[in-house]
Each structure stands twice: as C-alpha cells, then as structure tokens.
Scaffold this motif. Structure first.
Motif, PDB file in Angstrom:
ATOM      1  N   ILE A 129       0.845  -1.194   0.000  1.00  0.00           N
ATOM      2  CA  ILE A 129       0.000   0.000   0.000  1.00  0.00           C
ATOM      3  C   ILE A 129       0.878   1.241   0.000  1.00  0.00           C
ATOM      4  N   ASP A 130       1.950   1.184   0.782  1.00  0.00           N
ATOM      5  CA  ASP A 130       2.874   2.313   0.858  1.00  0.00           C
ATOM      6  C   ASP A 130       4.248   1.781   1.251  1.00  0.00           C
ATOM      7  N   VAL A 131       5.291   2.406   0.719  1.00  0.00           N
ATOM      8  CA  VAL A 131       6.665   2.008   1.031  1.00  0.00           C
ATOM      9  C   VAL A 131       7.412   3.215   1.587  1.00  0.00           C
ATOM     10  N   TYR A 132       7.917   3.067   2.797  1.00  0.00           N
ATOM     11  CA  TYR A 132       8.715   4.121   3.422  1.00  0.00           C
ATOM     12  C   TYR A 132      10.138   3.585   3.533  1.00  0.00           C
ATOM     13  N   ASP A 133      10.995   3.959   2.590  1.00  0.00           N
ATOM     14  CA  ASP A 133      12.328   3.375   2.536  1.00  0.00           C
ATOM     15  C   ASP A 133      13.349   4.252   3.250  1.00  0.00           C
ATOM     16  N   LEU A 134      14.598   3.783   3.246  1.00  0.00           N
ATOM     17  CA  LEU A 134      15.661   4.481   3.968  1.00  0.00           C
ATOM     18  C   LEU A 134      15.924   5.863   3.384  1.00  0.00           C
ATOM     19  N   THR A 135      15.797   5.983   2.071  1.00  0.00           N
ATOM     20  CA  THR A 135      16.025   7.289   1.442  1.00  0.00           C
ATOM     21  C   THR A 135      15.044   8.328   1.974  1.00  0.00           C
ATOM     22  N   ARG A 136      13.761   7.950   2.046  1.00  0.00           N
ATOM     23  CA  ARG A 136      12.758   8.879   2.575  1.00  0.00           C
ATOM     24  C   ARG A 136      12.997   9.167   4.051  1.00  0.00           C
ATOM     25  N   ALA A 137      13.429   8.149   4.794  1.00  0.00           N
ATOM     26  CA  ALA A 137      13.686   8.344   6.221  1.00  0.00           C
ATOM     27  C   ALA A 137      14.815   9.340   6.445  1.00  0.00           C
ATOM     28  N   VAL A 138      15.849   9.261   5.611  1.00  0.00           N
ATOM     29  CA  VAL A 138      16.964  10.209   5.716  1.00  0.00           C
ATOM     30  C   VAL A 138      16.499  11.610   5.341  1.00  0.00           C
ATOM     31  N   GLU A 139      15.713  11.697   4.266  1.00  0.00           N
ATOM     32  CA  GLU A 139      15.209  13.003   3.831  1.00  0.00           C
ATOM     33  C   GLU A 139      14.309  13.642   4.881  1.00  0.00           C
ATOM     34  N   ASP A 140      13.548  12.819   5.595  1.00  0.00           N
ATOM     35  CA  ASP A 140      12.646  13.335   6.631  1.00  0.00           C
ATOM     36  C   ASP A 140      13.365  13.647   7.938  1.00  0.00           C
ATOM     37  N   GLY A 141      14.617  13.216   8.040  1.00  0.00           N
ATOM     38  CA  GLY A 141      15.341  13.413   9.286  1.00  0.00           C
ATOM     39  C   GLY A 141      15.022  12.379  10.343  1.00  0.00           C
ATOM     40  N   ALA A 142      14.325  11.300   9.945  1.00  0.00           N
ATOM     41  CA  ALA A 142      13.981  10.253  10.907  1.00  0.00           C
ATOM     42  C   ALA A 142      15.174   9.374  11.242  1.00  0.00           C
ATOM     43  N   THR A 143      16.154   9.331  10.352  1.00  0.00           N
ATOM     44  CA  THR A 143      17.369   8.561  10.609  1.00  0.00           C
ATOM     45  C   THR A 143      18.541   9.265   9.945  1.00  0.00           C
TER      46      THR A 143
END
Length: 365
Positions: free
Chosen positions: A131-145
C-alpha cells in the motif's frame, strides 16, 4: 492489533491506550480464553491487542486433530499485523493457519521493515501488494534517521609483549596430547598463566571444530561458552586458577563429544545426533516429547531429508521449499509443538547444509 512478541504487544498497547482519537477503549488480551470470549461475543466494534500465539488450539482441539474454532464470521474485522515478516507463513499447521480458521473473513493489514520474498515465505503472497513504502532514502530526507556510511578499515592485532605465537602453538599441541591431573596442576601453578590459558583455549577451539564440524547447534554452544569464559576472565570475574579449571573441564567435555550418540537406544549416528540437537533446542519440545521421541524424530529426519538432497539443492528454491514442507509435516506428525517448528526447521536445514555434500556423494558417517 497483532504481534508475535509480548514486549512489542506491551509497547503498542501503551501507545494506543493513551490516544484520545480512538472510537473506543483498547482491550489487552491476556489469554486464549479471553481472546475467544471477546471475539465470539462481539457483534460490532472493538479494538483488541494480542499476540499471534493466542490463536493456538485448545487441548481438546489438538487431541481431536480439529481446526481452530470459528470465533467470528464478520466481514468488518481488520487484523493489523506488526512485524509481519516473522510468524505468519506457517499455513500448514501453525498459528497463521489457526488465525485464519478463527477469522476466515477478516481483512489483513501488515507492517514490516523487511518483507520476505522466498519460495515458502513471501510477504506479498500472504498479505497482498504494498500500500505504501517508506524506505531508507525517505527516512533520511525526513530526518527520521541519519545517513549510513561504510568505510573499510584494517585493524592491527598484536599479542602482549613476550608472547611468542610459535610457543602458543607448541603449548596447545602439548595440552591436546593429554589432560591428566598432573598436567592440570602444572597449568594452575604455571608462572605464565596467560600463556597456558591461551594455549588451552586454542586447543579447545581446534578440538571443537573437528568434533562439531557437522553439528551447528553444538558448535555454537561450545563457541558461546568459550567466549563467555574468556570474557569473564578478562573482566576479572575469574582468577587464572579458576579459568584454567573451567577450561580443562570444557576440554574434557569437547573431547567426549563424539560419544554422545551412544547414550541413546538405539545409538544415534552423527547425522541423527545433529538433527536431534536441532529439534531439542526448544524447551517445550523437550518437556512435551522427551528424549526418546525427539531421537525418533531425528532418525526419521535423516531418512526423509536425505531423499531430498541433490547436488544443487542449496541453490534451487523449489527443492528447498519442498524440503521445508517435508520437515514441517514430519514434525507435525510426531506432535512437535507448532510454535517451535519454524526454528527447528531452520536449524534442520542449516544442519543439512553442513553434510549435504557427503550425502550427495553417498558418504556415511
């Protein structure tokens, strides 16, 4: 909300129970009886938190070899599964099957950070497409990791001053040749205890590798114990005399490893003993079935698994999947606890990989 670990269930319930946005008060399910009562009595609504293992069969259902009781035929039940990559693929005789027997018309929504795509464990085949994919690239961009960087390094290793590597090898050979009482006393009284300890550690490692080269369970057990002993000594929890005594005891145990199979009636071969150790890792299996039953399972596993071993079985997913099914059915036929079956299957497969080459060539041990 469904998980397969109590600590994760605690965490999720704690977060959601404090929310002011939910339409009702969450209920934490503490037993199989409570789960059955809650689901079978509700005509609508309900926010329940529980673990997959609560969908186990009752004693009566197991004895009757029946399916899980129908708990609800509602179409509007949504099962939200967290960590979906772990325990939801055993649809032959496991909790995943029982869950679907209990709630046949439920909709499943799964969360996982590591979706699987294997012949017998495929996340999308079980739960549907993403349904949705939250990958490492998005996590880095969001500042989550933070961004992960890898840098190769060579770590120089040095022996303590005055320690000769050749002297260690020589001492290890001497110790391996014999460990009588006089030798033990001489080790304890040594003016260079660190040298004696290192020599004995090396001797144990060498003997252990030879004695357990086809038995991963015992190999890991001895290796972990040896690491724990050495760490205890380095952290000054054991004196030199104490660590030497413990190492000598372990060396004696390792030296008799090849005789363990003789304690069974009839004796277990090396291959059978390796499978026995694999299925005997679970405490509930040992308690419920006992050594004799587990030994019988090991003998059957050697016969059945050996038939499936081909020269290319390790790289053919269809063969590996068929082998897993054979093992799964064999364990179920012997009454092996379903909640322990997956770990046992993984261990049996891993054990098989260590001596499959010998099997394929017809070598007996």
């Amino acid at each position: 909300m469904l998980t397969d670990r109590i600590d994760l269930d605690d965490q999720l319930y704690g977060v959601f129970s404090s929310s002011l946005l939910l339409p009702g008060e969450p209920v934490r399910i503490g037993s199989r009886e409570q789960l059955r009562a809650e689901l079978s009595s509700r005509a609508t609504g309900g926010i329940l938190f529980t673990t997959l293992q609560k969908f186990g069969l009752t004693k009566e259902e197991r004895e009757a070899k029946s399916a899980h009781s129908l708990l609800s035929n509602r179409l509007n039940i949504i099962v939200v599964v967290d960590e979906a990559h772990r325990g939801h693929y055993d649809t032959l005789d496991g909790f995943a099957l029982r869950l679907r027997e209990a709630l046949p018309k439920a909709t499943f929504l799964a969360f996982t950070g590591t979706p699987l795509s294997e012949a017998d464990r495929d996340t999308r085949k079980v739960f549907g497409d993403y349904i949705d994919v939250y990958d490492l690239t998005r996590a880095v961009e969001d500042g989550a990791t933070v961004r992960v960087y890898h840098e190769s390094r060579l770590i120089p290793l040095e022996l303590p001053p005055g320690v000769d590597p050749e002297a260690i090898d020589t001492r290890a050979d001497e110790i391996t040749a014999g460990l009588d009482e006089a030798e033990q006393e001489r080790l304890r009284a040594s003016k260079t205890p660190n040298l004696a300890i290192e020599a004995l550690r090396r001797a144990i490692e060498q003997t252990m590798r030879q004695a357990t080269r086809h038995n991963l369970v015992r190999q890991r057990s001895f290796s972990d114990r040896l690491v724990e002993l050495m760490n205890a000594y380095r952290n000054q929890h054991l004196t030199a005399a104490e660590i030497l005594t413990r190492l000598v005891e372990m060396a004696e145990e390792v030296s008799t490893e090849g005789d363990r199979g003789r304690h069974f009636t009839p004796p277990l071969s090396a291959d059978e003993l390796a499978f026995y150790d694999a299925v005997a890792q679970n405490a509930s299996a040992v308690r419920d079935l006992g050594d004799d039953k587990l030994a019988a399972i090991a003998r059957d596993l050697v016969v059945q698994v050996r038939k499936s071993v081909t020269t290319d079985w390790t790289i053919r997913e269809d063969v590996r999947a068929r082998m897993r099914t054979i093992i799964k059915r064999l364990l179920a036929r012997h009454g092996y606890p379903p909640d322990a079956a997956r770990e046992a299957i993984d261990l049996v497969i891993a054990q098989t990989e260590t001596f499959a080459e010998d099997w394929a060539s017809g070598t007996e041990r």
